[in-house]
Design a protein around this motif. Structure first.
Motif, PDB file in Angstrom:
ATOM      1  N   ILE A   1      47.441 -40.387  13.796  1.00  0.00           N
ATOM      2  CA  ILE A   1      47.244 -40.595  15.229  1.00  0.00           C
ATOM      3  C   ILE A   1      48.350 -41.478  15.796  1.00  0.00           C
ATOM      4  CG2 ILE A   1      45.699 -41.558  16.987  1.00  0.00           C
ATOM      5  CD1 ILE A   1      44.802 -38.836  15.737  1.00  0.00           C
ATOM      6  N   THR A   2      48.733 -42.527  15.079  1.00  0.00           N
ATOM      7  CA  THR A   2      49.826 -43.385  15.539  1.00  0.00           C
ATOM      8  C   THR A   2      51.117 -42.586  15.668  1.00  0.00           C
ATOM      9  OG1 THR A   2      48.806 -45.314  14.510  1.00  0.00           O
ATOM     10  CG2 THR A   2      51.162 -45.474  15.023  1.00  0.00           C
ATOM     11  N   SER A   3      51.403 -41.742  14.684  1.00  0.00           N
ATOM     12  CA  SER A   3      52.601 -40.903  14.742  1.00  0.00           C
ATOM     13  C   SER A   3      52.572 -39.990  15.954  1.00  0.00           C
ATOM     14  CB  SER A   3      52.723 -40.066  13.464  1.00  0.00           C
ATOM     15  OG  SER A   3      52.890 -40.888  12.341  1.00  0.00           O
ATOM     16  N   LEU A   4      51.427 -39.382  16.187  1.00  0.00           N
ATOM     17  CA  LEU A   4      51.281 -38.479  17.325  1.00  0.00           C
ATOM     18  C   LEU A   4      51.455 -39.221  18.646  1.00  0.00           C
ATOM     19  CD1 LEU A   4      50.656 -35.693  18.467  1.00  0.00           C
ATOM     20  CD2 LEU A   4      48.225 -36.197  18.147  1.00  0.00           C
ATOM     21  N   VAL A   5      50.872 -40.390  18.775  1.00  0.00           N
ATOM     22  CA  VAL A   5      51.005 -41.180  20.008  1.00  0.00           C
ATOM     23  C   VAL A   5      52.463 -41.570  20.233  1.00  0.00           C
ATOM     24  CG1 VAL A   5      50.427 -43.401  21.083  1.00  0.00           C
ATOM     25  CG2 VAL A   5      48.619 -41.995  20.050  1.00  0.00           C
ATOM     26  N   LEU A   6      53.142 -42.011  19.174  1.00  0.00           N
ATOM     27  CA  LEU A   6      54.545 -42.401  19.324  1.00  0.00           C
ATOM     28  C   LEU A   6      55.422 -41.210  19.704  1.00  0.00           C
ATOM     29  CD1 LEU A   6      54.913 -44.921  16.372  1.00  0.00           C
ATOM     30  CD2 LEU A   6      54.914 -45.431  18.824  1.00  0.00           C
TER      31      LEU A   6
ATOM     32  N   ALA B   1      54.405 -38.637  21.414  1.00  0.00           N
ATOM     33  CA  ALA B   1      54.089 -38.357  22.818  1.00  0.00           C
ATOM     34  C   ALA B   1      54.828 -39.327  23.749  1.00  0.00           C
ATOM     35  CB  ALA B   1      52.575 -38.445  23.044  1.00  0.00           C
ATOM     36  N   VAL B   2      54.863 -40.609  23.387  1.00  0.00           N
ATOM     37  CA  VAL B   2      55.590 -41.592  24.191  1.00  0.00           C
ATOM     38  C   VAL B   2      57.073 -41.245  24.218  1.00  0.00           C
ATOM     39  CG1 VAL B   2      56.267 -44.025  24.336  1.00  0.00           C
ATOM     40  CG2 VAL B   2      53.888 -43.414  23.852  1.00  0.00           C
ATOM     41  N   TRP B   3      57.622 -40.884  23.066  1.00  0.00           N
ATOM     42  CA  TRP B   3      59.032 -40.471  22.978  1.00  0.00           C
ATOM     43  C   TRP B   3      59.291 -39.277  23.888  1.00  0.00           C
ATOM     44  CZ3 TRP B   3      61.550 -39.036  17.599  1.00  0.00           C
ATOM     45  CH2 TRP B   3      62.870 -38.593  17.787  1.00  0.00           C
ATOM     46  N   ALA B   4      58.409 -38.277  23.814  1.00  0.00           N
ATOM     47  CA  ALA B   4      58.596 -37.068  24.630  1.00  0.00           C
ATOM     48  C   ALA B   4      58.568 -37.397  26.118  1.00  0.00           C
ATOM     49  CB  ALA B   4      57.521 -36.045  24.283  1.00  0.00           C
ATOM     50  N   ILE B   5      57.663 -38.256  26.508  1.00  0.00           N
ATOM     51  CA  ILE B   5      57.559 -38.607  27.928  1.00  0.00           C
ATOM     52  C   ILE B   5      58.738 -39.472  28.366  1.00  0.00           C
ATOM     53  CG2 ILE B   5      56.191 -39.933  29.599  1.00  0.00           C
ATOM     54  CD1 ILE B   5      53.689 -38.980  27.905  1.00  0.00           C
ATOM     55  N   ALA B   6      59.032 -40.505  27.588  1.00  0.00           N
ATOM     56  CA  ALA B   6      60.111 -41.424  27.959  1.00  0.00           C
ATOM     57  C   ALA B   6      61.485 -40.763  27.875  1.00  0.00           C
ATOM     58  CB  ALA B   6      60.081 -42.659  27.057  1.00  0.00           C
ATOM     59  N   GLY B   7      61.622 -39.795  26.987  1.00  0.00           N
ATOM     60  CA  GLY B   7      62.922 -39.157  26.810  1.00  0.00           C
ATOM     61  C   GLY B   7      63.009 -37.761  27.374  1.00  0.00           C
TER      62      GLY B   7
ATOM     63  N   MET C   1      65.947 -49.456  24.231  1.00  0.00           N
ATOM     64  CA  MET C   1      64.563 -49.476  23.794  1.00  0.00           C
ATOM     65  C   MET C   1      64.100 -48.091  23.325  1.00  0.00           C
ATOM     66  SD  MET C   1      62.195 -51.593  23.381  1.00  0.00           S
ATOM     67  CE  MET C   1      60.536 -52.045  23.540  1.00  0.00           C
ATOM     68  N   LEU C   2      64.510 -47.057  24.065  1.00  0.00           N
ATOM     69  CA  LEU C   2      64.139 -45.704  23.680  1.00  0.00           C
ATOM     70  C   LEU C   2      64.729 -45.344  22.322  1.00  0.00           C
ATOM     71  CD1 LEU C   2      62.654 -43.093  24.322  1.00  0.00           C
ATOM     72  CD2 LEU C   2      64.638 -42.357  25.648  1.00  0.00           C
ATOM     73  N   ASN C   3      65.949 -45.780  22.057  1.00  0.00           N
ATOM     74  CA  ASN C   3      66.561 -45.495  20.758  1.00  0.00           C
ATOM     75  C   ASN C   3      65.751 -46.106  19.624  1.00  0.00           C
ATOM     76  OD1 ASN C   3      68.653 -44.012  21.826  1.00  0.00           O
ATOM     77  ND2 ASN C   3      70.061 -45.747  21.926  1.00  0.00           N
ATOM     78  N   ALA C   4      65.276 -47.322  19.814  1.00  0.00           N
ATOM     79  CA  ALA C   4      64.455 -47.977  18.797  1.00  0.00           C
ATOM     80  C   ALA C   4      63.160 -47.203  18.571  1.00  0.00           C
ATOM     81  CB  ALA C   4      64.166 -49.418  19.192  1.00  0.00           C
ATOM     82  N   LEU C   5      62.539 -46.752  19.652  1.00  0.00           N
ATOM     83  CA  LEU C   5      61.321 -45.951  19.546  1.00  0.00           C
ATOM     84  C   LEU C   5      61.591 -44.667  18.768  1.00  0.00           C
ATOM     85  CD1 LEU C   5      58.361 -45.207  20.363  1.00  0.00           C
ATOM     86  CD2 LEU C   5      59.379 -44.130  22.397  1.00  0.00           C
ATOM     87  N   GLU C   6      62.699 -44.007  19.067  1.00  0.00           N
ATOM     88  CA  GLU C   6      63.041 -42.749  18.391  1.00  0.00           C
ATOM     89  C   GLU C   6      63.220 -42.967  16.894  1.00  0.00           C
ATOM     90  OE1 GLU C   6      65.500 -40.795  22.164  1.00  0.00           O
ATOM     91  OE2 GLU C   6      66.580 -41.806  20.549  1.00  0.00           O
ATOM     92  N   VAL C   7      63.962 -43.994  16.539  1.00  0.00           N
ATOM     93  CA  VAL C   7      64.218 -44.266  15.117  1.00  0.00           C
ATOM     94  C   VAL C   7      62.927 -44.686  14.420  1.00  0.00           C
ATOM     95  CG1 VAL C   7      65.432 -45.786  13.508  1.00  0.00           C
ATOM     96  CG2 VAL C   7      66.663 -44.782  15.441  1.00  0.00           C
ATOM     97  N   PHE C   8      62.173 -45.600  15.024  1.00  0.00           N
ATOM     98  CA  PHE C   8      60.927 -46.072  14.426  1.00  0.00           C
ATOM     99  C   PHE C   8      59.955 -44.915  14.215  1.00  0.00           C
ATOM    100  CE2 PHE C   8      56.592 -47.740  14.689  1.00  0.00           C
ATOM    101  CZ  PHE C   8      56.609 -48.652  13.642  1.00  0.00           C
ATOM    102  N   THR C   9      59.813 -44.058  15.214  1.00  0.00           N
ATOM    103  CA  THR C   9      58.903 -42.918  15.121  1.00  0.00           C
ATOM    104  C   THR C   9      59.343 -41.958  14.023  1.00  0.00           C
ATOM    105  OG1 THR C   9      58.389 -43.106  17.472  1.00  0.00           O
ATOM    106  CG2 THR C   9      57.881 -40.994  16.417  1.00  0.00           C
ATOM    107  N   THR C  10      60.621 -41.676  13.962  1.00  0.00           N
ATOM    108  CA  THR C  10      61.130 -40.763  12.940  1.00  0.00           C
ATOM    109  C   THR C  10      60.910 -41.334  11.543  1.00  0.00           C
ATOM    110  OG1 THR C  10      62.768 -39.929  14.500  1.00  0.00           O
ATOM    111  CG2 THR C  10      63.162 -39.473  12.175  1.00  0.00           C
ATOM    112  N   VAL C  11      61.156 -42.618  11.368  1.00  0.00           N
ATOM    113  CA  VAL C  11      60.937 -43.244  10.062  1.00  0.00           C
ATOM    114  C   VAL C  11      59.454 -43.230   9.710  1.00  0.00           C
ATOM    115  CG1 VAL C  11      61.067 -45.429   8.788  1.00  0.00           C
ATOM    116  CG2 VAL C  11      63.028 -44.643  10.136  1.00  0.00           C
TER     117      VAL C  11
END
Length: 148
Positions: free
Chosen positions: A59-64, A66-72, A1-11
């Motif tokens: 704002i969505t990019s920033l929130v994602l 932040a979630v990535w930073a916390i989860a990872g 799940m974290l990998n999907a978040l990382e890729v989605f956020t980067t894209v």
């Protein structure tokens, strides 16, 4: 799940960078080269359209991020993600303090009601936008590096 978040956020951040880059180096130069009042009217329309979409995107990019930073936090590259998040915060603060006030004025301008210094204000917006583009490119590069 974290990998999907990382890729989605980067894209998502990468596409945002592409839009902002194209505004700075493709769209605005085209609009500036149009005859008479066409360029100013195009910039006003672009200010309305992008002025509605981009705040949500930033704002969505920033929130994602932040979630990535916390989860990872435990994973390699987390420092890069945190630094990218800081850069995105800088871009949001720049937007609110420097770019949005000019955009809010310019998106209502017509040839009949624009101020005499409208070109100077547009040029000031462009200069601030170039800096913001550099900041978000750096954030995107850090996110891409964090993926590897």
């Amino acid at each position: 799940m974290l990998n999907a978040l990382e890729v989605f956020t980067t894209v998502l951040v990468g596409v945002m960078v592409g839009v902002e880059f194209s505004v700075a180096f493709v769209i605005n130069p085209i609009l500036n080269a149009l005859p008479e009042d066409s360029g100013q009217l195009g910039r006003a329309h672009g200010g309305q359209l992008l002025g509605a979409v981009m705040p949500v995107w930033y704002i969505t990019s920033l929130v994602l991020v932040a979630v990535w930073a916390i989860a990872g936090w435990h994973r390699p590259g987390s420092g890069l993600v945190v630094t990218a998040g800081v850069l995105l915060i800088v871009s949001v603060v720049m937007s609110i303090l420097l770019l949005v006030p000019i955009n809010n004025r310019s998106k209502t301008w017509t040839p009949e009601n624009r101020p005499e210094d409208w070109k100077e204000q547009s040029n000031r917006w462009d200069r601030f936008h170039y800096v913001r583009v550099a900041v978000i490119i750096a954030a995107f590069a850090l996110l891409a590096a964090a993926l590897t």
